[in-house]
Design a protein around this motif. Structure first.
Motif, mmCIF file in Angstrom:
data_model
loop_
_atom_site.group_PDB
_atom_site.id
_atom_site.type_symbol
_atom_site.label_atom_id
_atom_site.label_comp_id
_atom_site.label_asym_id
_atom_site.label_seq_id
_atom_site.Cartn_x
_atom_site.Cartn_y
_atom_site.Cartn_z
ATOM 1 N N GLN A 18 0.875 -1.171 0.000
ATOM 2 C CA GLN A 18 0.000 0.000 0.000
ATOM 3 C C GLN A 18 0.912 1.221 0.000
ATOM 4 O OE1 GLN A 18 -2.240 -2.104 3.428
ATOM 5 N NE2 GLN A 18 -3.587 -0.441 2.784
ATOM 6 N N GLY A 19 1.231 1.723 -1.187
ATOM 7 C CA GLY A 19 2.236 2.759 -1.254
ATOM 8 C C GLY A 19 1.946 3.818 -2.292
ATOM 9 N N CYS A 20 2.863 4.780 -2.374
ATOM 10 C CA CYS A 20 2.746 5.838 -3.366
ATOM 11 C C CYS A 20 4.128 6.341 -3.754
ATOM 12 C CB CYS A 20 1.895 7.001 -2.840
ATOM 13 S SG CYS A 20 2.689 7.937 -1.523
ATOM 14 N N VAL A 21 4.209 6.913 -4.944
ATOM 15 C CA VAL A 21 5.410 7.604 -5.414
ATOM 16 C C VAL A 21 4.996 9.038 -5.729
ATOM 17 C CG1 VAL A 21 7.241 7.705 -7.142
ATOM 18 C CG2 VAL A 21 6.339 5.486 -6.410
ATOM 19 N N GLU A 22 5.757 9.998 -5.218
ATOM 20 C CA GLU A 22 5.486 11.405 -5.499
ATOM 21 C C GLU A 22 6.660 12.012 -6.254
ATOM 22 O OE1 GLU A 22 4.714 13.377 -1.822
ATOM 23 O OE2 GLU A 22 2.778 12.379 -1.508
ATOM 24 N N TRP A 23 6.351 12.978 -7.121
ATOM 25 C CA TRP A 23 7.413 13.676 -7.830
ATOM 26 C C TRP A 23 7.030 15.141 -8.024
ATOM 27 C CZ3 TRP A 23 4.080 10.180 -9.957
ATOM 28 C CH2 TRP A 23 3.288 10.598 -11.033
ATOM 29 N N ASP A 24 8.048 15.935 -8.168
ATOM 30 C CA ASP A 24 7.878 17.357 -8.434
ATOM 31 C C ASP A 24 8.830 17.710 -9.572
ATOM 32 O OD1 ASP A 24 7.541 20.080 -8.473
ATOM 33 O OD2 ASP A 24 7.826 20.377 -6.330
ATOM 34 N N GLY A 25 8.286 18.161 -10.682
ATOM 35 C CA GLY A 25 9.123 18.354 -11.852
ATOM 36 C C GLY A 25 9.596 17.013 -12.371
ATOM 37 N N ASP A 26 10.900 16.855 -12.551
ATOM 38 C CA ASP A 26 11.411 15.594 -13.099
ATOM 39 C C ASP A 26 12.090 14.724 -12.051
ATOM 40 O OD1 ASP A 26 13.741 16.992 -12.652
ATOM 41 O OD2 ASP A 26 14.619 16.599 -14.626
ATOM 42 N N ARG A 27 11.879 15.018 -10.754
ATOM 43 C CA ARG A 27 12.546 14.270 -9.681
ATOM 44 C C ARG A 27 11.546 13.611 -8.736
ATOM 45 N NH1 ARG A 27 17.511 13.240 -11.290
ATOM 46 N NH2 ARG A 27 17.221 14.436 -13.190
ATOM 47 N N ILE A 28 11.886 12.421 -8.292
ATOM 48 C CA ILE A 28 11.091 11.735 -7.268
ATOM 49 C C ILE A 28 11.328 12.433 -5.925
ATOM 50 C CG2 ILE A 28 10.752 9.568 -6.003
ATOM 51 C CD1 ILE A 28 11.648 8.100 -8.555
ATOM 52 N N LEU A 362 5.755 6.884 -17.164
ATOM 53 C CA LEU A 362 6.184 8.234 -16.777
ATOM 54 C C LEU A 362 7.680 8.357 -17.031
ATOM 55 C CD1 LEU A 362 5.022 10.823 -15.046
ATOM 56 C CD2 LEU A 362 6.502 9.858 -13.259
ATOM 57 N N ARG A 363 8.081 9.415 -17.735
ATOM 58 C CA ARG A 363 9.504 9.652 -17.980
ATOM 59 C C ARG A 363 9.818 11.107 -17.668
ATOM 60 N NH1 ARG A 363 13.605 11.159 -21.603
ATOM 61 N NH2 ARG A 363 15.338 9.653 -21.664
ATOM 62 N N GLY A 364 10.765 11.305 -16.773
ATOM 63 C CA GLY A 364 11.164 12.656 -16.402
ATOM 64 C C GLY A 364 10.024 13.469 -15.845
ATOM 65 N N GLY A 365 9.094 12.824 -15.148
ATOM 66 C CA GLY A 365 7.975 13.517 -14.527
ATOM 67 C C GLY A 365 6.796 13.791 -15.430
ATOM 68 N N SER A 366 6.841 13.332 -16.687
ATOM 69 C CA SER A 366 5.741 13.547 -17.631
ATOM 70 C C SER A 366 5.203 12.216 -18.118
ATOM 71 C CB SER A 366 6.220 14.376 -18.827
ATOM 72 O OG SER A 366 6.650 15.658 -18.420
#
Length: 369
Positions: A18-28, A362-366
């Motif tokens: 039960q998890g999540c991945v967050e990113w802002d711009g192109d970084r995790i 998803l690649r580079g945040g997009s």
């Protein structure tokens, strides 16, 4: 702006159910448990293919930039967010042309680098390599290519028994280019000498190599036995028996076993007639073979299919995820940038359904269209 995706997150240390991945711009920016999630899709790091010759009807082997861009786009839709453009044995002018054509794509980020599989290979173990172009390693040629590429040359595969091979390996490693052992008839001792000189990858282990013998272990055992070497494996059920795939994974561990496609232009395409390095290739039932002698001529594999094959063969998904992303990224010197769902790395990930089919990339945040 922070964006999140929820699901069963596969990290380098295991699975967060039960998890999540967050990113802002192109970084995790975060990888964490997210208790409100109930199962959901699998979330894996973007795949890293360190050995592919093309796909989607397009090839890297001619040194054409438009073809290379199209091949990279094809593999991206199958979850490969980082790849090397692999060429086959060719005359030096084509090697120069390809380096010049692909260097801007590396700078742009379309490619992670160039991989020369040959021409410094064994005639006895050439497989689908064109025997007309095979020759001894040349430090002059390599120096010129490295300078021309401005950092684009990432890996070179050679046979350590050829004259000048050890000098070439030392040059490559001194220039931060990965030296790989492949298409070789080397003895165990010759292979160990190559590893001592700096070789750190075994190109599609077993294929194009002197076979194992109990009185002459040959290159396979020498590479498997070397703690500094990462061994490529083509998990398509054609290049390797599944028993050999699981044996190597258990022997070397997922941190030293990297899945590759070794794909050619026919990946994702119908059966039919194709070309590889100036040689006619026939694809039947998804298996590519040279028209002249039936030798396996690369594959029609994609990295998502390789992952599914490995998991179906009994490799745990967390280990398989390392083998399609974390381990190959480290093998080509990019482990500090890509290859894992880890804070600070590039935001590359693949969302897969329960059958491990690609849902989103998803690649580079997009998100990829």
């Amino acid at each position: 702006m922070t964006v999140r995706v929820n699901g069963r997150v596969v990290t380098p240390t295991g699975v967060i159910r039960q998890g999540c991945v967050e990113w802002d711009g192109d970084r995790i920016t975060a990888v964490a448990e997210y208790p409100s999630v109930r199962d959901g899709h699998w979330i894996l790091p973007g795949f890293v293919d360190m050995h592919t010759h093309g796909g989607g009807g397009h090839t890297f082997t001619t040194g054409d930039a438009d073809e290379a861009r199209a091949a990279a786009d094809f593999h991206l839709t199958h979850g490969t967010t980082t790849l090397l453009a692999s060429l086959v044995s060719a005359p030096f002018p084509l090697m120069r042309t390809a380096t010049e054509a692909f260097a801007p794509l590396v700078e742009e980020g379309v490619l992670a680098g160039v991989h020369f599989e040959g021409p410094y290979l064994s005639a006895a173990r050439c497989g689908a390599q064109n025997p007309e172009y095979l020759r001894d390693p040349s430090t002059d040629e390599l120096t010129e290519l490295i300078e021309l590429g401005r950092g684009a040359i990432r890996m070179v595969t050679l046979a350590p028994e050829r004259d000048g091979a050890l000098e070439a390996i030392k040059l490559l490693t001194a220039q931060r280019v990965v030296a790989a052992v492949g298409h070789t008839d080397a003895t165990y001792e010759q292979t160990r000498a190559a590893v001592a000189a700096g070789a750190s990858v075994g190109t599609h282990l077993f294929n194009g190599m002197r076979p194992v013998h109990h009185r002459e272990p040959g290159p396979v055992v020498a590479l498997l036995d070397a703690p500094t070497v990462i061994c490529e494996l083509v998990a398509d059920g054609v290049h390797l028996h599944d028993g050999m795939l699981t044996f190597v994974t258990a022997t070397a561990g997922p941190d030293r076993a990297a899945l590759i496609t070794d794909a050619m232009a026919a990946a994702g395409m119908p059966d039919g007639e194709y070309e590889l390095g100036g040689q006619a290739v026939t694809v039947a039932d998804g298996v590519a073979r040279l028209a002249r002698d039936g030798a396996i001529a690369g594959s029609t594999l994609t990295m998502d299919a390789a992952l599914r094959h490995a998991v179906n063969a009994g490799i745990p998904i967390a280990d398989a995820a390392r083998m399609v992303a974390t381990t190959p990224a480290r093998a080509i010197g990019l482990g500090d940038r890509v290859g894992a769902l880890q804070v600070g790395l590039r935001a590359d990930l693949v969302v897969l359904d329960d059958d491990l089919n690609v849902v989103r990339v998803l690649r580079g945040g997009s998100w990829v269209e």
